[in-house]
Design a protein around this motif. Structure first.
Motif, PDB file in Angstrom:
ATOM      1  N   ALA A   1      10.545   4.107   7.766  1.00 26.51           N
ATOM      2  CA  ALA A   1      11.475   3.840   8.707  1.00 26.51           C
ATOM      3  C   ALA A   1      10.936   4.172   9.685  1.00 26.51           C
ATOM      4  O   ALA A   1      10.892   3.395  11.208  1.00 26.51           O
ATOM      5  N   GLU A   2      10.832   5.735  10.077  1.00 29.40           N
ATOM      6  CA  GLU A   2      10.368   5.973  11.353  1.00 29.40           C
ATOM      7  C   GLU A   2       9.229   5.352  11.329  1.00 29.40           C
ATOM      8  O   GLU A   2       8.693   5.121  12.601  1.00 29.40           O
ATOM      9  N   ARG A   3       7.914   5.189  10.607  1.00 24.69           N
ATOM     10  CA  ARG A   3       6.847   5.001  10.549  1.00 24.69           C
ATOM     11  C   ARG A   3       6.669   3.455  11.126  1.00 24.69           C
ATOM     12  O   ARG A   3       5.561   2.968  11.743  1.00 24.69           O
ATOM     13  N   VAL A   4       8.048   2.562  11.348  1.00 27.06           N
ATOM     14  CA  VAL A   4       7.953   1.104  11.182  1.00 27.06           C
ATOM     15  C   VAL A   4       9.087   1.019  13.064  1.00 27.06           C
ATOM     16  O   VAL A   4       9.546  -0.147  12.715  1.00 27.06           O
ATOM     17  N   ALA A   5       8.971   1.924  13.044  1.00 32.49           N
ATOM     18  CA  ALA A   5      10.647   1.978  14.436  1.00 32.49           C
ATOM     19  C   ALA A   5      12.114   0.929  13.827  1.00 32.49           C
ATOM     20  O   ALA A   5      12.562   0.808  14.744  1.00 32.49           O
ATOM     21  N   TRP A   6      11.949   1.107  12.850  1.00 28.15           N
ATOM     22  CA  TRP A   6      12.978   1.305  12.234  1.00 28.15           C
ATOM     23  C   TRP A   6      14.182   2.103  12.180  1.00 28.15           C
ATOM     24  O   TRP A   6      15.357   1.501  12.838  1.00 28.15           O
ATOM     25  N   THR A   7      14.215   3.731  12.593  1.00 27.70           N
ATOM     26  CA  THR A   7      15.073   4.425  13.120  1.00 27.70           C
ATOM     27  C   THR A   7      14.114   5.235  13.955  1.00 27.70           C
ATOM     28  O   THR A   7      13.235   5.266  13.010  1.00 27.70           O
ATOM     29  N   LEU A   8      14.777   6.227  14.344  1.00 28.71           N
ATOM     30  CA  LEU A   8      14.781   6.797  15.407  1.00 28.71           C
ATOM     31  C   LEU A   8      14.520   8.179  14.442  1.00 28.71           C
ATOM     32  O   LEU A   8      15.393   8.476  13.741  1.00 28.71           O
TER      33      LEU A   8
ATOM     34  N   TRP B   1       0.748  -0.785  -0.316  1.00 32.20           N
ATOM     35  CA  TRP B   1      -0.090  -0.081  -0.161  1.00 32.20           C
ATOM     36  C   TRP B   1       1.070   1.786   0.123  1.00 32.20           C
ATOM     37  O   TRP B   1       0.240   2.435  -0.934  1.00 32.20           O
ATOM     38  N   ALA B   2       1.565   1.275   0.599  1.00 31.33           N
ATOM     39  CA  ALA B   2       2.524   2.486   0.715  1.00 31.33           C
ATOM     40  C   ALA B   2       3.921   2.445   0.012  1.00 31.33           C
ATOM     41  O   ALA B   2       4.001   3.525  -1.110  1.00 31.33           O
ATOM     42  N   ALA B   3       3.957   1.363  -1.232  1.00 33.57           N
ATOM     43  CA  ALA B   3       4.280   1.265  -2.621  1.00 33.57           C
ATOM     44  C   ALA B   3       3.748   2.460  -3.376  1.00 33.57           C
ATOM     45  O   ALA B   3       4.598   3.249  -4.168  1.00 33.57           O
ATOM     46  N   ILE B   4       2.874   2.323  -3.402  1.00 35.56           N
ATOM     47  CA  ILE B   4       1.747   2.874  -4.501  1.00 35.56           C
ATOM     48  C   ILE B   4       1.192   4.510  -4.046  1.00 35.56           C
ATOM     49  O   ILE B   4       0.228   4.706  -5.112  1.00 35.56           O
ATOM     50  N   HIS B   5       1.142   4.568  -3.434  1.00 29.75           N
ATOM     51  CA  HIS B   5       1.119   6.050  -1.751  1.00 29.75           C
ATOM     52  C   HIS B   5       2.419   6.955  -1.797  1.00 29.75           C
ATOM     53  O   HIS B   5       3.466   6.692  -0.376  1.00 29.75           O
ATOM     54  N   PRO B   6       2.794   7.632  -2.716  1.00 31.54           N
ATOM     55  CA  PRO B   6       3.978   8.659  -2.089  1.00 31.54           C
ATOM     56  C   PRO B   6       4.557   8.677  -0.335  1.00 31.54           C
ATOM     57  O   PRO B   6       5.753   8.968  -0.166  1.00 31.54           O
ATOM     58  N   ARG B   7       2.835   9.448  -0.324  1.00 33.95           N
ATOM     59  CA  ARG B   7       2.584  10.263   0.883  1.00 33.95           C
ATOM     60  C   ARG B   7       3.320   9.436   2.000  1.00 33.95           C
ATOM     61  O   ARG B   7       3.696   9.984   3.074  1.00 33.95           O
ATOM     62  N   LEU B   8       3.090   7.713   1.675  1.00 36.63           N
ATOM     63  CA  LEU B   8       3.132   7.369   3.046  1.00 36.63           C
ATOM     64  C   LEU B   8       4.801   6.856   3.021  1.00 36.63           C
ATOM     65  O   LEU B   8       5.192   6.067   4.280  1.00 36.63           O
ATOM     66  N   ARG B   9       5.211   6.617   2.055  1.00 38.89           N
ATOM     67  CA  ARG B   9       6.624   6.960   2.108  1.00 38.89           C
ATOM     68  C   ARG B   9       7.219   7.303   2.837  1.00 38.89           C
ATOM     69  O   ARG B   9       8.759   7.123   2.497  1.00 38.89           O
ATOM     70  N   ARG B  10       7.030   8.766   2.871  1.00 34.82           N
ATOM     71  CA  ARG B  10       7.788   9.033   3.215  1.00 34.82           C
ATOM     72  C   ARG B  10       8.324   8.553   4.670  1.00 34.82           C
ATOM     73  O   ARG B  10       7.167   9.041   5.391  1.00 34.82           O
ATOM     74  N   HIS B  11      10.050   8.638   5.454  1.00 31.48           N
ATOM     75  CA  HIS B  11       9.498   9.037   6.916  1.00 31.48           C
ATOM     76  C   HIS B  11       9.028   7.401   7.016  1.00 31.48           C
ATOM     77  O   HIS B  11       8.988   6.868   8.524  1.00 31.48           O
TER      78      HIS B  11
END
Length: 79
Positions: free
Chosen positions: A32-39, A20-30
């Motif tokens: 790694a932070e959204r899924v807590a891979w980075t802070l 879903w995120a791959a087809i929605h550019p707004r969701l791709r932003r940040h």
């Protein structure tokens, strides 16, 4: 929901969410932070304000405005 069940549900949902995120550019932003891979980058001495719901976010915004008015040099991290 127990922590184990939540972890399992999150793991099973990840391929769907990633697609879903791959087809929605707004969701791709940040992503790694959204899924807590980075802070997020934290400025030294920053005060961290975290809100988990809309009501908490509105309350935190009021607190942040008051803090910024009183101590404008205080760095704030809002999540």
């Amino acid at each position: 929901m127990s922590l184990g069940a939540y972890g399992l549900a999150s793991t099973l949902a990840m391929p769907w969410v990633a697609g879903w995120a791959a087809i929605h550019p707004r969701l791709r932003r940040h992503w790694a932070e959204r899924v807590a891979w980075t802070l997020p980058a934290v400025e030294p001495g920053a005060l961290w304000l975290h809100a988990a719901s809309l009501g908490e976010g509105q309350a935190a915004a009021a607190v942040a405005a008051g803090l910024s008015a009183r101590w404008p040099e205080l760095p704030l991290l809002r999540t």
